[in-house]
Design a protein around this motif. Sequence first.
Motif, PDB file in Angstrom:
ATOM      1  N   LEU A   2       8.160  -9.934 -16.859  1.00 60.76           N
ATOM      2  CA  LEU A   2       8.270  -8.651 -16.195  1.00 60.76           C
ATOM      3  C   LEU A   2       6.891  -8.083 -15.894  1.00 60.76           C
ATOM      4  O   LEU A   2       6.017  -8.056 -16.770  1.00 60.76           O
ATOM      5  N   GLN A   3       6.690  -7.656 -14.649  1.00 60.48           N
ATOM      6  CA  GLN A   3       5.401  -7.099 -14.260  1.00 60.48           C
ATOM      7  C   GLN A   3       5.560  -6.025 -13.205  1.00 60.48           C
ATOM      8  O   GLN A   3       6.422  -6.123 -12.328  1.00 60.48           O
ATOM      9  N   LEU A   4       4.713  -5.016 -13.307  1.00 58.14           N
ATOM     10  CA  LEU A   4       4.490  -4.036 -12.252  1.00 58.14           C
ATOM     11  C   LEU A   4       2.986  -4.042 -12.019  1.00 58.14           C
ATOM     12  O   LEU A   4       2.232  -3.670 -12.908  1.00 58.14           O
ATOM     13  N   VAL A   5       2.573  -4.453 -10.843  1.00 58.26           N
ATOM     14  CA  VAL A   5       1.150  -4.604 -10.564  1.00 58.26           C
ATOM     15  C   VAL A   5       0.759  -3.696  -9.408  1.00 58.26           C
ATOM     16  O   VAL A   5       1.169  -3.914  -8.265  1.00 58.26           O
ATOM     17  N   GLU A   6      -0.039  -2.684  -9.725  1.00 61.60           N
ATOM     18  CA  GLU A   6      -0.503  -1.750  -8.703  1.00 61.60           C
ATOM     19  C   GLU A   6      -1.765  -2.275  -8.025  1.00 61.60           C
ATOM     20  O   GLU A   6      -2.563  -2.982  -8.656  1.00 61.60           O
ATOM     21  N   SER A   7      -1.940  -1.898  -6.787  1.00 61.21           N
ATOM     22  CA  SER A   7      -3.154  -2.232  -6.046  1.00 61.21           C
ATOM     23  C   SER A   7      -3.373  -1.180  -4.960  1.00 61.21           C
ATOM     24  O   SER A   7      -2.483  -0.376  -4.680  1.00 61.21           O
ATOM     25  N   GLY A   8      -4.570  -1.202  -4.388  1.00 56.91           N
ATOM     26  CA  GLY A   8      -4.872  -0.308  -3.280  1.00 56.91           C
ATOM     27  C   GLY A   8      -5.726   0.888  -3.634  1.00 56.91           C
ATOM     28  O   GLY A   8      -6.102   1.667  -2.743  1.00 56.91           O
ATOM     29  N   GLY A   9      -6.028   1.065  -4.899  1.00 58.36           N
ATOM     30  CA  GLY A   9      -6.878   2.181  -5.293  1.00 58.36           C
ATOM     31  C   GLY A   9      -8.325   1.944  -4.896  1.00 58.36           C
ATOM     32  O   GLY A   9      -8.692   0.874  -4.420  1.00 58.36           O
ATOM     33  N   GLY A  10      -9.143   2.983  -5.084  1.00 59.42           N
ATOM     34  CA  GLY A  10     -10.547   2.857  -4.756  1.00 59.42           C
ATOM     35  C   GLY A  10     -11.195   4.199  -4.561  1.00 59.42           C
ATOM     36  O   GLY A  10     -10.637   5.237  -4.931  1.00 59.42           O
ATOM     37  N   LEU A  11     -12.383   4.157  -3.975  1.00 59.60           N
ATOM     38  CA  LEU A  11     -13.158   5.369  -3.694  1.00 59.60           C
ATOM     39  C   LEU A  11     -12.957   5.756  -2.229  1.00 59.60           C
ATOM     40  O   LEU A  11     -13.109   4.915  -1.335  1.00 59.60           O
ATOM     41  N   VAL A  12     -12.636   7.022  -1.998  1.00 58.09           N
ATOM     42  CA  VAL A  12     -12.413   7.506  -0.635  1.00 58.09           C
ATOM     43  C   VAL A  12     -12.996   8.907  -0.518  1.00 58.09           C
ATOM     44  O   VAL A  12     -13.043   9.657  -1.501  1.00 58.09           O
ATOM     45  N   GLN A  13     -13.450   9.258   0.669  1.00 61.91           N
ATOM     46  CA  GLN A  13     -13.999  10.592   0.904  1.00 61.91           C
ATOM     47  C   GLN A  13     -12.873  11.614   1.067  1.00 61.91           C
ATOM     48  O   GLN A  13     -11.759  11.257   1.475  1.00 61.91           O
ATOM     49  N   PRO A  14     -13.156  12.869   0.765  1.00 59.13           N
ATOM     50  CA  PRO A  14     -12.142  13.915   1.009  1.00 59.13           C
ATOM     51  C   PRO A  14     -11.667  13.887   2.455  1.00 59.13           C
ATOM     52  O   PRO A  14     -12.456  13.703   3.383  1.00 59.13           O
ATOM     53  N   GLY A  15     -10.350  14.040   2.610  1.00 59.23           N
ATOM     54  CA  GLY A  15      -9.742  13.950   3.933  1.00 59.23           C
ATOM     55  C   GLY A  15      -9.298  12.560   4.323  1.00 59.23           C
ATOM     56  O   GLY A  15      -8.597  12.395   5.337  1.00 59.23           O
ATOM     57  N   GLY A  16      -9.691  11.576   3.533  1.00 63.93           N
ATOM     58  CA  GLY A  16      -9.347  10.197   3.835  1.00 63.93           C
ATOM     59  C   GLY A  16      -7.951   9.810   3.368  1.00 63.93           C
ATOM     60  O   GLY A  16      -7.197  10.646   2.852  1.00 63.93           O
ATOM     61  N   SER A  17      -7.628   8.538   3.570  1.00 63.82           N
ATOM     62  CA  SER A  17      -6.300   8.018   3.236  1.00 63.82           C
ATOM     63  C   SER A  17      -6.411   6.740   2.417  1.00 63.82           C
ATOM     64  O   SER A  17      -7.388   5.998   2.535  1.00 63.82           O
ATOM     65  N   LEU A  18      -5.399   6.521   1.602  1.00 63.07           N
ATOM     66  CA  LEU A  18      -5.223   5.269   0.871  1.00 63.07           C
ATOM     67  C   LEU A  18      -3.739   4.962   0.821  1.00 63.07           C
ATOM     68  O   LEU A  18      -2.905   5.873   0.847  1.00 63.07           O
ATOM     69  N   ARG A  19      -3.434   3.688   0.713  1.00 58.00           N
ATOM     70  CA  ARG A  19      -2.053   3.263   0.499  1.00 58.00           C
ATOM     71  C   ARG A  19      -1.990   2.423  -0.757  1.00 58.00           C
ATOM     72  O   ARG A  19      -2.594   1.341  -0.820  1.00 58.00           O
ATOM     73  N   LEU A  20      -1.274   2.915  -1.744  1.00 57.95           N
ATOM     74  CA  LEU A  20      -1.077   2.177  -2.982  1.00 57.95           C
ATOM     75  C   LEU A  20       0.176   1.310  -2.865  1.00 57.95           C
ATOM     76  O   LEU A  20       1.154   1.712  -2.243  1.00 57.95           O
ATOM     77  N   SER A  21       0.119   0.154  -3.498  1.00 56.77           N
ATOM     78  CA  SER A  21       1.273  -0.734  -3.573  1.00 56.77           C
ATOM     79  C   SER A  21       1.549  -1.064  -5.025  1.00 56.77           C
ATOM     80  O   SER A  21       0.626  -1.117  -5.842  1.00 56.77           O
ATOM     81  N   CYS A  22       2.805  -1.303  -5.326  1.00 52.72           N
ATOM     82  CA  CYS A  22       3.210  -1.737  -6.663  1.00 52.72           C
ATOM     83  C   CYS A  22       4.198  -2.883  -6.486  1.00 52.72           C
ATOM     84  O   CYS A  22       5.321  -2.670  -6.019  1.00 52.72           O
ATOM     85  N   ALA A  23       3.764  -4.070  -6.848  1.00 57.74           N
ATOM     86  CA  ALA A  23       4.603  -5.260  -6.729  1.00 57.74           C
ATOM     87  C   ALA A  23       5.327  -5.510  -8.036  1.00 57.74           C
ATOM     88  O   ALA A  23       4.693  -5.593  -9.099  1.00 57.74           O
ATOM     89  N   ALA A  24       6.647  -5.649  -7.960  1.00 56.74           N
ATOM     90  CA  ALA A  24       7.472  -5.830  -9.157  1.00 56.74           C
ATOM     91  C   ALA A  24       7.974  -7.259  -9.259  1.00 56.74           C
ATOM     92  O   ALA A  24       8.239  -7.915  -8.234  1.00 56.74           O
ATOM     93  N   SER A  25       8.112  -7.728 -10.485  1.00 55.98           N
ATOM     94  CA  SER A  25       8.680  -9.049 -10.728  1.00 55.98           C
ATOM     95  C   SER A  25       9.303  -9.067 -12.113  1.00 55.98           C
ATOM     96  O   SER A  25       8.943  -8.277 -12.986  1.00 55.98           O
ATOM     97  N   GLY A  26      10.266  -9.970 -12.300  1.00 58.12           N
ATOM     98  CA  GLY A  26      10.870 -10.143 -13.614  1.00 58.12           C
ATOM     99  C   GLY A  26      12.075  -9.264 -13.886  1.00 58.12           C
ATOM    100  O   GLY A  26      12.628  -9.313 -14.989  1.00 58.12           O
ATOM    101  N   PHE A  27      12.472  -8.449 -12.921  1.00 55.29           N
ATOM    102  CA  PHE A  27      13.681  -7.645 -13.070  1.00 55.29           C
ATOM    103  C   PHE A  27      14.255  -7.371 -11.684  1.00 55.29           C
ATOM    104  O   PHE A  27      13.607  -7.636 -10.667  1.00 55.29           O
ATOM    105  N   THR A  28      15.477  -6.849 -11.649  1.00 47.61           N
ATOM    106  CA  THR A  28      16.166  -6.624 -10.382  1.00 47.61           C
ATOM    107  C   THR A  28      15.687  -5.317  -9.781  1.00 47.61           C
ATOM    108  O   THR A  28      16.233  -4.242 -10.024  1.00 47.61           O
TER     109      THR A  28
END
Length: 116
Positions: free
Chosen positions: A2-28
């Motif tokens: 079973l895993q939940l793996v987040e990605s997409g974080g980082g350093l961004v300037q105010p007003g900017g955008s990011l998209r986080l993802s969380c990939a799941a495995s090992g469960f329905t």
Amino acid sequence: QLQLVESGGGLVQPGGSLRLSCAASGFTFSMYIMSWYRQAPGKERELVGTITSAGGETIHADSVKGRFTISRDNAKNTVYLQMNSLKPEDTAVYYCYARNAWNYYWGQGTQVTVSS
């Protein structure tokens, strides 16, 4: 495994955008309500957004409403958090969370830093 793996974080300037993802495995994945939480230094972990198992309903914290959007793709076992108009106060570790009536799981977190 079973895993939940987040990605997409980082350093961004105010007003900017990011998209986080969380990939799941090992469960329905499609049978779980998914959420994003965040925890800033010295503060309690807080709910950012939640999406139902089929994706038909979402809720967002007042502090991010209109700027952040939670979504999911059950075919890819992935939940997303689109973050726009980021502010320094959005700086935190962001965690993915899965739950149903019997179980709950946390991801390991991904750091988001909003700074000029």
